[in-house]
Design an enzyme around this catalytic site. Structure first.
Site, mmCIF file in Angstrom:
data_model
loop_
_atom_site.group_PDB
_atom_site.id
_atom_site.type_symbol
_atom_site.label_atom_id
_atom_site.label_comp_id
_atom_site.label_asym_id
_atom_site.label_seq_id
_atom_site.Cartn_x
_atom_site.Cartn_y
_atom_site.Cartn_z
ATOM 1 N N ARG A 1 -5.382 -49.010 -8.549
ATOM 2 C CA ARG A 1 -4.607 -49.718 -9.571
ATOM 3 C C ARG A 1 -3.285 -50.243 -9.011
ATOM 4 O O ARG A 1 -2.814 -51.305 -9.384
ATOM 5 C CB ARG A 1 -4.350 -48.766 -10.745
ATOM 6 C CG ARG A 1 -3.925 -49.440 -12.033
ATOM 7 C CD ARG A 1 -3.844 -48.449 -13.191
ATOM 8 N NE ARG A 1 -5.061 -47.680 -13.374
ATOM 9 C CZ ARG A 1 -6.144 -48.133 -14.014
ATOM 10 N NH1 ARG A 1 -6.126 -49.322 -14.554
ATOM 11 N NH2 ARG A 1 -7.231 -47.387 -14.121
ATOM 12 N N ILE B 1 -5.679 -51.784 -17.158
ATOM 13 C CA ILE B 1 -4.337 -51.242 -17.405
ATOM 14 C C ILE B 1 -3.508 -51.523 -16.159
ATOM 15 O O ILE B 1 -3.898 -51.143 -15.045
ATOM 16 C CB ILE B 1 -4.409 -49.725 -17.677
ATOM 17 C CG1 ILE B 1 -5.185 -49.470 -18.970
ATOM 18 C CG2 ILE B 1 -3.011 -49.112 -17.739
ATOM 19 C CD1 ILE B 1 -5.571 -48.021 -19.190
ATOM 20 N N ASN C 1 1.593 -57.755 -25.796
ATOM 21 C CA ASN C 1 0.181 -57.446 -25.980
ATOM 22 C C ASN C 1 -0.173 -57.545 -27.455
ATOM 23 O O ASN C 1 0.677 -57.350 -28.321
ATOM 24 C CB ASN C 1 -0.113 -56.029 -25.481
ATOM 25 C CG ASN C 1 -1.594 -55.690 -25.526
ATOM 26 O OD1 ASN C 1 -2.447 -56.537 -25.198
ATOM 27 N ND2 ASN C 1 -1.935 -54.481 -25.929
ATOM 28 N N THR C 2 -1.432 -57.867 -27.715
ATOM 29 C CA THR C 2 -1.949 -57.773 -29.084
ATOM 30 C C THR C 2 -3.045 -56.730 -29.079
ATOM 31 O O THR C 2 -3.871 -56.679 -28.161
ATOM 32 C CB THR C 2 -2.456 -59.133 -29.615
ATOM 33 O OG1 THR C 2 -3.010 -58.921 -30.916
ATOM 34 C CG2 THR C 2 -3.495 -59.770 -28.725
ATOM 35 N N HIS C 3 -3.024 -55.896 -30.103
ATOM 36 C CA HIS C 3 -3.957 -54.765 -30.155
ATOM 37 C C HIS C 3 -4.681 -54.773 -31.502
ATOM 38 O O HIS C 3 -4.032 -54.936 -32.546
ATOM 39 C CB HIS C 3 -3.176 -53.458 -29.975
ATOM 40 C CG HIS C 3 -4.051 -52.255 -29.999
ATOM 41 N ND1 HIS C 3 -4.859 -51.903 -28.942
ATOM 42 C CD2 HIS C 3 -4.263 -51.324 -30.969
ATOM 43 C CE1 HIS C 3 -5.530 -50.805 -29.263
ATOM 44 N NE2 HIS C 3 -5.190 -50.431 -30.479
ATOM 45 N N ASP D 1 -0.505 -49.052 -25.061
ATOM 46 C CA ASP D 1 -0.381 -49.291 -26.503
ATOM 47 C C ASP D 1 0.808 -48.585 -27.138
ATOM 48 O O ASP D 1 0.782 -48.187 -28.311
ATOM 49 C CB ASP D 1 -1.699 -48.965 -27.239
ATOM 50 C CG ASP D 1 -2.825 -49.885 -26.797
ATOM 51 O OD1 ASP D 1 -2.512 -51.040 -26.435
ATOM 52 O OD2 ASP D 1 -3.987 -49.463 -26.772
HETATM 53 C C1 GRF Z 1 -8.439 -58.876 -29.158
HETATM 54 O O1 GRF Z 1 -8.879 -58.171 -30.294
HETATM 55 C C2 GRF Z 1 -7.323 -58.135 -28.483
HETATM 56 O O2 GRF Z 1 -6.452 -57.486 -29.360
HETATM 57 C C3 GRF Z 1 -8.090 -57.124 -27.686
HETATM 58 O O3 GRF Z 1 -9.145 -57.861 -27.143
HETATM 59 C C4 GRF Z 1 -9.503 -58.884 -28.059
HETATM 60 C C5 GRF Z 1 -9.550 -60.184 -27.289
HETATM 61 O O4 GRF Z 1 -10.350 -61.140 -27.932
HETATM 62 N N1 GRF Z 1 -7.229 -56.445 -26.747
HETATM 63 P P1 GRF Z 1 -10.796 -62.498 -27.202
HETATM 64 O O5 GRF Z 1 -11.489 -62.140 -25.917
HETATM 65 O O6 GRF Z 1 -9.556 -63.302 -26.949
HETATM 66 O O7 GRF Z 1 -11.706 -63.168 -28.191
#
Ligand code: GRF
Length: 191
Positions: free
Chosen positions: A60, A87, A102-104, A140
């Site tokens: 990593r 990661i 980041n989006t989670h 996260d």
């Molecule tokens: C999203 O739900 C994001 O939060 C998660 O992976 C997904 C990505 O979706 N970490 P996509 O590949 O952009 O459709």
């Protein structure tokens, strides 16, 4: 402002960022995935930092240093993760401290990790959602910038629930990235 998006999947979040006219000038992928086509179609440079080891022996640190080199070589200011399956290690967080978003697909701090949607379904919650946050070394964790709730409906599968969550992510992530860009430009703290 030069943004790099990191992606591993279908790239729909990436598409939303690009569609919102955010200054995405680089896309980095860790595997062959649709995000490459999305970026190429939009005329955005793609760096394929293909990860060949998904076992515990994965180096990593070396991977993270290669990633920092790729980002710094292109004068990237802000890193946005868009479904990135690796990661990243300390080298990236040191080089881009508080500059990684980041989006989670869950309402953090609930359901951290890669299987957040499955975990929410298994837990039987009636409401889950999504969270945009500053990424830190602890996965996260990090300052929360935006959240929105999504209902879990009777008969939901992981796929149907994740799609409903992603539809919301495609709205709140670009809006939040835009707000952060403005805050950075004004020398304000990210919030
Ligand atoms: C999203 O739900 C994001 O939060 C998660 O992976 C997904 C990505 O979706 N970490 P996509 O590949 O952009 O459709």
């Amino acid at each position: 402002m030069r943004i790099a998006a990191l992606a591993s999947g279908t790239g729909t979040i990436l598409e939303a960022l690009i569609g919102a006219d955010l200054p995405v000038s680089l896309v980095v992928v860790d595997r062959k995935c649709r995000a490459i086509e999305v970026a190429t179609k939009a005329g955005i440079e793609v760096v394929e930092l293909i990860r060949d080891d998904f076992t515990p022996t994965f180096d990593r640190d070396a991977y993270s240093k290669d990633l920092v080199r790729a980002l710094e070589a292109r004068d990237i200011d802000l890193v946005v993760m868009a479904g990135f399956g690796t990661i990243v290690g300390p080298a990236v967080h040191e080089a881009y401290r508080d500059r990684i978003l980041n989006t989670h697909p869950a309402l953090l701090p609930a359901f951290k990790g890669w299987h957040a949607v499955e975990q929410a379904l298994a837990a039987g919650v009636k409401v889950t959602g999504c969270t945009v946050h500053v990424a830190s070394l602890e996965v996260d964790e990090g300052h929360i910038l935006a959240q929105e709730a999504v209902p879990v409906l009777p008969g939901d599968t992981t796929t149907s629930l994740h799609e409903r969550i992603k539809a919301v992510e495609r709205q709140i992530y670009p809006a939040t990235v835009r707000r952060v860009i403005t805050q950075l430009a004004n020398g304000e703290p990210i919030s």
